[in-house]
Design a protein around this motif. Structure first.
Motif, PDB file in Angstrom:
ATOM      1  N   SER A 279      64.370  48.078  65.627  1.00 21.28           N
ATOM      2  CA  SER A 279      64.993  46.918  65.998  1.00 21.28           C
ATOM      3  C   SER A 279      65.368  46.132  65.031  1.00 21.28           C
ATOM      4  O   SER A 279      65.006  46.155  63.592  1.00 21.28           O
ATOM      5  N   GLU A 280      66.551  45.148  65.332  1.00 20.54           N
ATOM      6  CA  GLU A 280      66.672  44.200  64.072  1.00 20.54           C
ATOM      7  C   GLU A 280      65.781  43.303  63.752  1.00 20.54           C
ATOM      8  O   GLU A 280      65.655  43.059  62.455  1.00 20.54           O
ATOM      9  N   ASP A 281      65.041  43.014  64.365  1.00 16.78           N
ATOM     10  CA  ASP A 281      64.070  42.140  64.176  1.00 16.78           C
ATOM     11  C   ASP A 281      62.825  42.977  63.463  1.00 16.78           C
ATOM     12  O   ASP A 281      62.325  42.342  62.531  1.00 16.78           O
ATOM     13  N   ASP A 282      62.515  44.070  63.873  1.00 22.81           N
ATOM     14  CA  ASP A 282      61.594  44.870  63.162  1.00 22.81           C
ATOM     15  C   ASP A 282      62.072  45.089  61.700  1.00 22.81           C
ATOM     16  O   ASP A 282      61.180  45.047  60.415  1.00 22.81           O
ATOM     17  N   LYS A 283      63.420  45.499  61.542  1.00 20.08           N
ATOM     18  CA  LYS A 283      63.847  45.574  60.253  1.00 20.08           C
ATOM     19  C   LYS A 283      63.867  44.358  59.331  1.00 20.08           C
ATOM     20  O   LYS A 283      63.522  44.440  58.132  1.00 20.08           O
ATOM     21  N   LYS A 284      64.008  43.298  59.792  1.00 18.94           N
ATOM     22  CA  LYS A 284      63.938  42.082  58.944  1.00 18.94           C
ATOM     23  C   LYS A 284      62.533  41.703  58.659  1.00 18.94           C
ATOM     24  O   LYS A 284      62.241  41.340  57.620  1.00 18.94           O
ATOM     25  N   SER A 285      61.501  41.844  59.478  1.00 15.52           N
ATOM     26  CA  SER A 285      60.229  41.523  59.254  1.00 15.52           C
ATOM     27  C   SER A 285      59.378  42.764  58.388  1.00 15.52           C
ATOM     28  O   SER A 285      58.430  42.488  57.821  1.00 15.52           O
ATOM     29  N   GLY A 286      60.041  43.966  58.293  1.00 12.86           N
ATOM     30  CA  GLY A 286      59.528  45.209  57.677  1.00 12.86           C
ATOM     31  C   GLY A 286      58.549  45.629  58.628  1.00 12.86           C
ATOM     32  O   GLY A 286      57.534  46.651  58.035  1.00 12.86           O
ATOM     33  N   ASN A 287      58.397  45.397  59.980  1.00  9.62           N
ATOM     34  CA  ASN A 287      57.361  45.881  60.901  1.00  9.62           C
ATOM     35  C   ASN A 287      57.880  46.952  61.636  1.00  9.62           C
ATOM     36  O   ASN A 287      58.042  46.937  62.825  1.00  9.62           O
ATOM     37  N   VAL A 288      58.060  48.062  60.925  1.00 12.68           N
ATOM     38  CA  VAL A 288      58.581  49.170  61.775  1.00 12.68           C
ATOM     39  C   VAL A 288      57.506  50.076  62.170  1.00 12.68           C
ATOM     40  O   VAL A 288      56.425  50.450  61.470  1.00 12.68           O
ATOM     41  N   THR A 289      57.732  50.435  63.371  1.00 20.03           N
ATOM     42  CA  THR A 289      56.427  51.387  64.049  1.00 20.03           C
ATOM     43  C   THR A 289      56.935  52.878  63.773  1.00 20.03           C
ATOM     44  O   THR A 289      57.855  53.211  64.497  1.00 20.03           O
ATOM     45  N   THR A 290      56.039  53.705  63.432  1.00 25.49           N
ATOM     46  CA  THR A 290      56.079  55.217  63.435  1.00 25.49           C
ATOM     47  C   THR A 290      55.043  55.744  64.211  1.00 25.49           C
ATOM     48  O   THR A 290      53.976  55.838  63.774  1.00 25.49           O
ATOM     49  N   GLU A 291      55.303  56.612  65.080  1.00 26.09           N
ATOM     50  CA  GLU A 291      54.479  57.488  65.940  1.00 26.09           C
ATOM     51  C   GLU A 291      54.861  58.843  66.148  1.00 26.09           C
ATOM     52  O   GLU A 291      56.249  59.311  66.054  1.00 26.09           O
ATOM     53  N   GLY A 292      53.953  59.683  66.471  1.00 24.10           N
ATOM     54  CA  GLY A 292      54.176  60.922  67.032  1.00 24.10           C
ATOM     55  C   GLY A 292      55.214  61.142  68.065  1.00 24.10           C
ATOM     56  O   GLY A 292      54.983  60.369  69.007  1.00 24.10           O
ATOM     57  N   GLN A 293      56.078  62.017  68.221  1.00 20.34           N
ATOM     58  CA  GLN A 293      57.049  62.342  69.428  1.00 20.34           C
ATOM     59  C   GLN A 293      56.260  63.205  70.421  1.00 20.34           C
ATOM     60  O   GLN A 293      55.828  64.136  69.870  1.00 20.34           O
ATOM     61  N   PRO A 294      55.991  62.758  71.605  1.00 20.22           N
ATOM     62  CA  PRO A 294      55.328  63.895  72.627  1.00 20.22           C
ATOM     63  C   PRO A 294      55.958  65.284  72.452  1.00 20.22           C
ATOM     64  O   PRO A 294      57.443  65.254  72.469  1.00 20.22           O
ATOM     65  N   MET A 295      55.358  66.053  72.635  1.00 19.96           N
ATOM     66  CA  MET A 295      55.982  67.507  72.499  1.00 19.96           C
ATOM     67  C   MET A 295      56.507  68.035  73.845  1.00 19.96           C
ATOM     68  O   MET A 295      57.251  68.785  73.860  1.00 19.96           O
ATOM     69  N   GLU A 296      56.344  67.177  75.067  1.00 20.42           N
ATOM     70  CA  GLU A 296      57.241  67.540  76.287  1.00 20.42           C
ATOM     71  C   GLU A 296      58.437  66.948  76.165  1.00 20.42           C
ATOM     72  O   GLU A 296      59.285  67.370  77.065  1.00 20.42           O
ATOM     73  N   MET A 297      58.732  66.043  75.316  1.00 20.95           N
ATOM     74  CA  MET A 297      60.258  65.525  75.119  1.00 20.95           C
ATOM     75  C   MET A 297      61.188  66.618  74.366  1.00 20.95           C
ATOM     76  O   MET A 297      60.997  66.469  73.332  1.00 20.95           O
ATOM     77  N   ILE A 298      61.924  67.292  75.180  1.00 21.87           N
ATOM     78  CA  ILE A 298      62.797  68.318  74.698  1.00 21.87           C
ATOM     79  C   ILE A 298      64.030  67.766  74.564  1.00 21.87           C
ATOM     80  O   ILE A 298      64.887  67.295  75.553  1.00 21.87           O
ATOM     81  N   TYR A 299      64.699  67.577  73.335  1.00 20.02           N
ATOM     82  CA  TYR A 299      66.103  67.037  73.198  1.00 20.02           C
ATOM     83  C   TYR A 299      67.177  68.196  72.829  1.00 20.02           C
ATOM     84  O   TYR A 299      66.858  69.111  72.299  1.00 20.02           O
ATOM     85  N   LEU A 300      68.276  68.305  73.943  1.00 19.21           N
ATOM     86  CA  LEU A 300      69.326  69.121  73.778  1.00 19.21           C
ATOM     87  C   LEU A 300      70.389  68.541  73.275  1.00 19.21           C
ATOM     88  O   LEU A 300      70.806  67.644  73.835  1.00 19.21           O
ATOM     89  N   TYR A 301      71.271  69.072  72.403  1.00 15.16           N
ATOM     90  CA  TYR A 301      72.360  68.645  72.082  1.00 15.16           C
ATOM     91  C   TYR A 301      73.642  69.797  72.425  1.00 15.16           C
ATOM     92  O   TYR A 301      73.457  70.780  71.872  1.00 15.16           O
ATOM     93  N   ASP A 302      74.449  69.492  72.980  1.00 17.28           N
ATOM     94  CA  ASP A 302      75.616  70.467  73.261  1.00 17.28           C
ATOM     95  C   ASP A 302      76.857  70.170  72.368  1.00 17.28           C
ATOM     96  O   ASP A 302      77.428  69.005  72.130  1.00 17.28           O
ATOM     97  N   VAL A 303      77.057  71.389  71.628  1.00 18.22           N
ATOM     98  CA  VAL A 303      77.806  71.257  70.424  1.00 18.22           C
ATOM     99  C   VAL A 303      79.148  71.006  70.730  1.00 18.22           C
ATOM    100  O   VAL A 303      80.069  70.405  70.068  1.00 18.22           O
ATOM    101  N   LEU A 304      79.760  71.415  72.034  1.00 19.83           N
ATOM    102  CA  LEU A 304      81.139  71.239  72.422  1.00 19.83           C
ATOM    103  C   LEU A 304      81.544  69.963  72.950  1.00 19.83           C
ATOM    104  O   LEU A 304      82.439  69.175  72.346  1.00 19.83           O
ATOM    105  N   SER A 305      80.649  69.192  73.710  1.00 20.62           N
ATOM    106  CA  SER A 305      80.966  67.841  74.083  1.00 20.62           C
ATOM    107  C   SER A 305      80.106  66.658  73.163  1.00 20.62           C
ATOM    108  O   SER A 305      80.333  65.474  73.439  1.00 20.62           O
ATOM    109  N   SER A 306      79.479  67.350  72.167  1.00 23.85           N
ATOM    110  CA  SER A 306      78.534  66.295  71.628  1.00 23.85           C
ATOM    111  C   SER A 306      77.889  65.141  72.076  1.00 23.85           C
ATOM    112  O   SER A 306      77.515  64.116  71.809  1.00 23.85           O
TER     113      SER A 306
END
Length: 555
Positions: A279-306
């Motif tokens: 978030s913009e507030d996080d960037k300003k404060s330097g308080n950026v949260t990094t965590e593992g992405q759950p493996m059940e979350m599957i992202y799909l990208y359709d290359v034709l429709s972007s």
């Protein structure tokens, strides 16, 4: 001392080997003698390093990048440990472009490790955490992204440059895109998720740690962009990744992307790694949260429709992980697309050694299935490790060969100081269909195994048989978006590509030089149809094994 690597964003924590200089004006030693002593010392160091050959003194390799053209599996960059590791405990930069010859096997049951000739020039970057895209049609590799070794001086040509390797002439070139009409900004990135799509002539790179333009080191900020390079047109484009709307944007790094020929024009499948709330507030404060992405979350990208979609998977969901590797194959009738993953490191806030296990994500039913270690009853007690296996490791690569096998190369081992099977050059092989008498996944490499069959664990979950015929073709909890219920029933179709040059096979023993007006550009500049390759003015070829850069082993 354990030869491991600090996990991303890596460079700010790595320290080069420190050196101290004596003042040259010492009253006790004449200046000329001092110079002679320095030259003698450098000569001794040179001779010592010259003996270190990755094909002869192999111990481990990790954080490298790989790609296949014809019957050669190329291994570029990353870090290498030499044998004996007790004598060479540091992580050395791999400055050679190596390859496995997939046509033959050694006495160890794995392909031999060889080096391209002439050796990689010192002006060509040797980076870790990059993508190596393969253009099979035109016999070219493209090197994008990555971080330079911390002991090398900063150099702007690393980021965000694109280097090309001609697999026929075995020469490197600095590839200059044809044009950039929209002034697309391409950030330097490392440890993102890269994949080549041969059918479309495209290379993709999603996420990764954004690099500092002046040093090449990671800034610790994860990218939310999907970068595409068109091999045939020589053009860049950038699309936003998922979760880029609103005040809070999500950056991602250290996950995996594969391509499957499903939908109208094919889809990218991304999962795992870490996600970073920005978030913009996080960037300003330097308080950026990094965590593992759950493996059940599957992202799909359709290359034709972007367009991006997200679909939750069920079943034996793997633990959160990063810096693992993945490869995709599918049934002959395309009734199931099966993505295999191996290994990986833990993600914050977890702090365990990582994983030594194999899972399959089968699509379109979106089920996770565990392939290794086998369930209870296995006679090997070491396989009862909660994190999945006795030898967790990360920063490795997976390459599917002829859809039937997956070669897993290298990795960093947090719990071991042993070499990674030097006789096999750190190469391990998965029989993806378990086409062996014991129905086991780990097998020696078989150059003649070129047909995939669906393994029993997948057949049990989706129905059908070894040749396909899956009957379960939708997720257990339904589709997250109505588009997916249509797209994932279609087989992708691709227009035939036209080669941008006349290129012979890389395995016929011949080398393409200048003929019929097609210059094998090495030091000059030549235009191929579609785009221009700008060849940098480089030094004469040198012995790559003499250019060894080190950093201290990091726990």
């Amino acid at each position: 001392m354990t030869s491991t690597q600090f996990l991303g964003p890596p460079s700010p924590r790595l320290r080069g080997l420190s050196t101290r200089r004596r003042p040259s004006g010492s009253p006790f030693v004449p200046h000329s003698w001092t110079l002679l002593l320095i030259l003698l010392l450098l000569t001794l160091i040179h001779d010592s390093h010259a003996q270190l050959d990755p094909t002869k003194n192999f111990c481990r390799v990790f954080s490298h990048q790989t790609a296949v053209i014809d019957n050669k599996l190329y291994i570029d960059g990353g870090y290498i440990n030499y044998n004996p590791i007790s004598q060479y405990p540091a992580n050395y930069t791999n400055t050679a472009l190596l390859y496995l010859d997939l046509r033959t096997i050694t006495e160890s049951g794995m392909p031999p490790l060889l080096s391209t000739s002439p050796p990689k020039n010192s002006s060509v970057p040797s980076v870790h955490g990059a993508a190596l895209w393969a253009d099979q049609l035109n016999k070219r590799l493209y090197l994008f992204g990555g971080e330079p070794p911390p002991s090398l001086p900063a150099s702007n040509y690393y980021l965000p440059s694109l280097w090309s390797f001609d697999a026929v002439s075995e020469g490197w070139e600095l590839a200059a895109p044809k044009n950039n009409p929209n002034q697309v900004r391409i950030d330097g990135v490392s440890y993102g998720a890269g994949v080549s799509v041969e059918e479309r002539g495209e290379g993709y790179y999603f996420g990764g740690w954004i690099s500092d333009g002046s040093t090449g080191n990671s800034t610790g900020v994860a990218s939310g962009a999907l970068v595409k390079f068109d091999f045939d047109e020589g053009q860049w484009s950038v699309n936003e990744g998922p979760d880029q709307d609103g005040n809070v944007k999500i950056g991602r790094a250290e996950g995996a992307t594969v391509f499957i020929p499903i939908g109208d024009g094919g889809m990218l499948v991304y999962f795992g790694g870490v996600m970073q709330s920005q978030s913009e507030d996080d960037k300003k404060s330097g308080n950026v949260t990094t965590e593992g992405q759950p493996m059940e979350m599957i992202y799909l990208y359709d290359v034709l429709s972007s367009k991006w979609y997200v679909q939750n998977a069920t079943g034996e969901v793997p633990g959160k992980r990063r810096r693992f590797c993945a490869g995709a194959t599918w049934a002959g009738d395309r009734s199931s697309y099966n993505i295999y993953i191996y290994g990986g490191a833990s993600t914050p806030p977890d702090n365990h050694p990582g994983y030594d296990d194999v899972y399959i994500l089968t699509i379109p039913s979106f089920q996770w299935l565990k392939l290794y270690p086998k369930p209870s009853g296995n006679s090997d007690p070491s396989q009862n490790n909660q994190q999945g296996g006795a030898y967790p490791h990360h920063s490795l690569t997976c390459n599917v060969i002829s859809q039937a096998q997956m070669l897993i190369i290298g990795g960093s081992f947090p719990l071991s100081t042993d070499c990674d099977v030097p006789s096999q050059f750190g190469t391990h092989n998965l029989d993806l269909g378990e086409q062996n008498a014991k129905k086991e996944p780990w097998q020696l490499f078989n150059p003649n195994l070129t047909t995939y069959v669906v393994p029993d664990v997948v057949v049990k979950a989706v129905g059908g048989g070894k040749d396909g015929g899956a009957t379960k073709k939708e997720p257990e909890k339904g589709w997250a978006h109505p588009d997916l219920s249509v797209l994932l029933t279609r087989e992708a179709k691709f227009a035939a590509r036209t080669a941008t040059r006349s290129a012979t096979s890389t395995t016929d023993g011949s080398r393409q030089e200048e003929e019929e007006g097609e210059a094998s550009c090495r030091w000059g500049q030549v235009g191929y149809s579609g785009f221009t390759l700008g060849c940098a003015t480089l030094e004469p070829w040198d012995d790559s094994y003499n250019r060894i850069y080190t950093h201290e082993s990091v726990f």
